[in-house]
Enzyme design. Sequence first.
Site, PDB file in Angstrom:
ATOM      1  N   ARG A 101     -25.684  -2.469   7.197  1.00  0.00           N
ATOM      2  CA  ARG A 101     -25.412  -3.910   7.147  1.00  0.00           C
ATOM      3  C   ARG A 101     -25.826  -4.625   8.425  1.00  0.00           C
ATOM      4  O   ARG A 101     -25.937  -5.840   8.448  1.00  0.00           O
ATOM      5  CB  ARG A 101     -23.920  -4.140   6.888  1.00  0.00           C
ATOM      6  N   LYS A 140       0.846  -1.195   0.000  1.00  0.00           N
ATOM      7  CA  LYS A 140       0.000   0.000   0.000  1.00  0.00           C
ATOM      8  C   LYS A 140       0.883   1.247   0.000  1.00  0.00           C
ATOM      9  O   LYS A 140       1.872   1.325   0.711  1.00  0.00           O
ATOM     10  CB  LYS A 140      -0.917   0.018   1.223  1.00  0.00           C
ATOM     11  N   GLU A 151     -19.369  -5.437  10.229  1.00  0.00           N
ATOM     12  CA  GLU A 151     -20.303  -4.637  11.017  1.00  0.00           C
ATOM     13  C   GLU A 151     -21.366  -5.494  11.701  1.00  0.00           C
ATOM     14  O   GLU A 151     -21.782  -5.203  12.832  1.00  0.00           O
ATOM     15  CB  GLU A 151     -20.970  -3.584  10.134  1.00  0.00           C
TER      16      GLU A 151
END
Length: 640
Positions: free
Chosen positions: A392, A280, A364
């Site tokens: 969610r 990254k 979640e």
Amino acid sequence: MLLPAIKSPQDLKKLPEDRLYALAGEMRDTIIDVVSRNGGHLASNLGVVELTIALHRVFSSPEDSIVWDVGHQCYPHKLLTGRYGQFHSIRTKDGISGFTRMSESPHDFFDAGHSSSSISSALGLLTAWELEGRKDKVVAVIGDGALTGGMAFEALSHAGHLAKNLIVVVNDNQMSISRNTGAISRYLSRLTMDSGYQRFRYLFDKAVDSIPYINRHLGKFIYRIKRALKGLFLTNNLFVDLGFEYAGPLNGHSITQMEETFRRVKKIPRPVVVHVVTRKGKGYFPAENNPSAFHGVGPFNISDGIVEKYDSLGFTEAFSRAVVSMGEREKRLCAITAAMSKGTGLNSFSHNFPERFFDVGIAEEHAVTFAAGLSAGGMIPVTAIYSTFIQRSFDQIVEDVALQGRHVIIALDRAGAVPGDGETHQGIFDIAMLRPVPNLSILSVCSAADLEICLDWAVHGTDGPVVMRWPKLSCPSETESFSGRVVPGRGLWIKSSEALPSVSAGLEGEMEAGESRRSALLVCTGGMYSETLTAARSLLLSGIPADLYVLRFIKPFDEDYFLSVASKYGAVVVIEDGVRIGGIGEHLALLMAGNPGTAAVPVSVLAFPDRFVPNGTRAQILSDVGLDPESIVSAVRGLL
């Protein structure tokens, strides 16, 4: 430059191999330059430049489909699919999205924005194509972080069961995934990708299946032999156990290695996982050195990576301070995040109370039910999740929290208008979604002081579930002196003479006659307090007294108290940073219409309309949907 000449993946395929890394460098420079001005997702996009090049050189989009999970790593994809000329507008009003959008390009097959959905979407697309007789390939690209979402594993399980020739590229940029060992492992991995091996295996399995009576037992025996041989030479992994072929790990910055593997993978008639290791932030030292800080970032200085800072206190920072202070006083308090500790303001809590902090990954649903379990054990969990992502967890909030009356506090950041990220990230559905749920208290805070007071009530003032919501915004300072004690069900009734003494100084007589039919009551959710206060100031300057009623409590709601307040005014305008359908504004309008004391008072409800809301700054979004101060003033004038 090479990049301006790339109008489609076909142009990329014509580029000589010795120019590909120069192209990758240009792509990185372009991404860094634009994100430094517009903000956006930086580290994740810089990490997948070579991977994107390799995918588009081997596969033929849009005949083949490349499905990007979440979509916050799709900037290189946009640059290679004809959007270089528009790239400067990314995440701005009327500009291109920071995620994949079907309306932008035939190369974007889905509107992405939430994680862990790519494998499900890709599998469904591939199955549909096969039913139509199409032989084109479908590739799902998913990060190791998104694999922490349960939906990804549901899709992997189903894909292994269906045995479709789905290709799943796992972009491993953070989490450690066990590597197969040694030269034998690499050789066997290459061998299993070979088309000759695959054809031999297919014919052999078919021959075994054709043997009557003993085929079932012989097949099981052969399968066990193969698993035993695998165990001798390489470590089994989850993907193999789910029915996938496995290739990797590959160097995610070697275009040659990835292209070679992808060409072999294309010929396999079964599901395959290609494990790619990337870095990254690659190519930009500040992002490489601190990828989490440059995941989603605001405008920054390219030379040193310093992000623009603002002196005012934001709601996220206010929550961070409040929850740490509460954690010091209340030893039962613990905090939960779904892979967003910095974004939700829980970083400080995690450093101060590591034993009471839990990052569950992009999960979640699990976060909410895990919190319910903590509550059952005597803890007081605070689960901090963005409003758009709490969608969610609706089932878990209903079944595991509200139904069982668990003392769980759900802190919703980014409620209401969310700048930059577009349709998938607006926090406008939580009020309408959660207001019908029994046992649930919903608070909408309007300032840093109000947040602290409401958090204290959520922890010590009730033993039931509480939802607290606030916007992505600087905290207004005007409310510090009159946040007041919490009275369940009641909002903050703020007289203009208190909120705006300098403006209303010459209107004392009219303000005391705030009961007159020439005055207006502006009823707002906490996240709209700043715009509502600005509107009140404008109305006062034009001679129209306008008081405020801030909806600290959306639920429970003291209807009698509200009606007694509303009955004193000549007009009521409700300003809600949520959708109109099913929101609190509609409810208040019906409540007033059915009450004799307020039936004659005209009411206007300003809320988000029945459509999705695209990119823009907060001010642009609110203006677009009629929630800006000018629209509030216009609504009051229209009623009076």
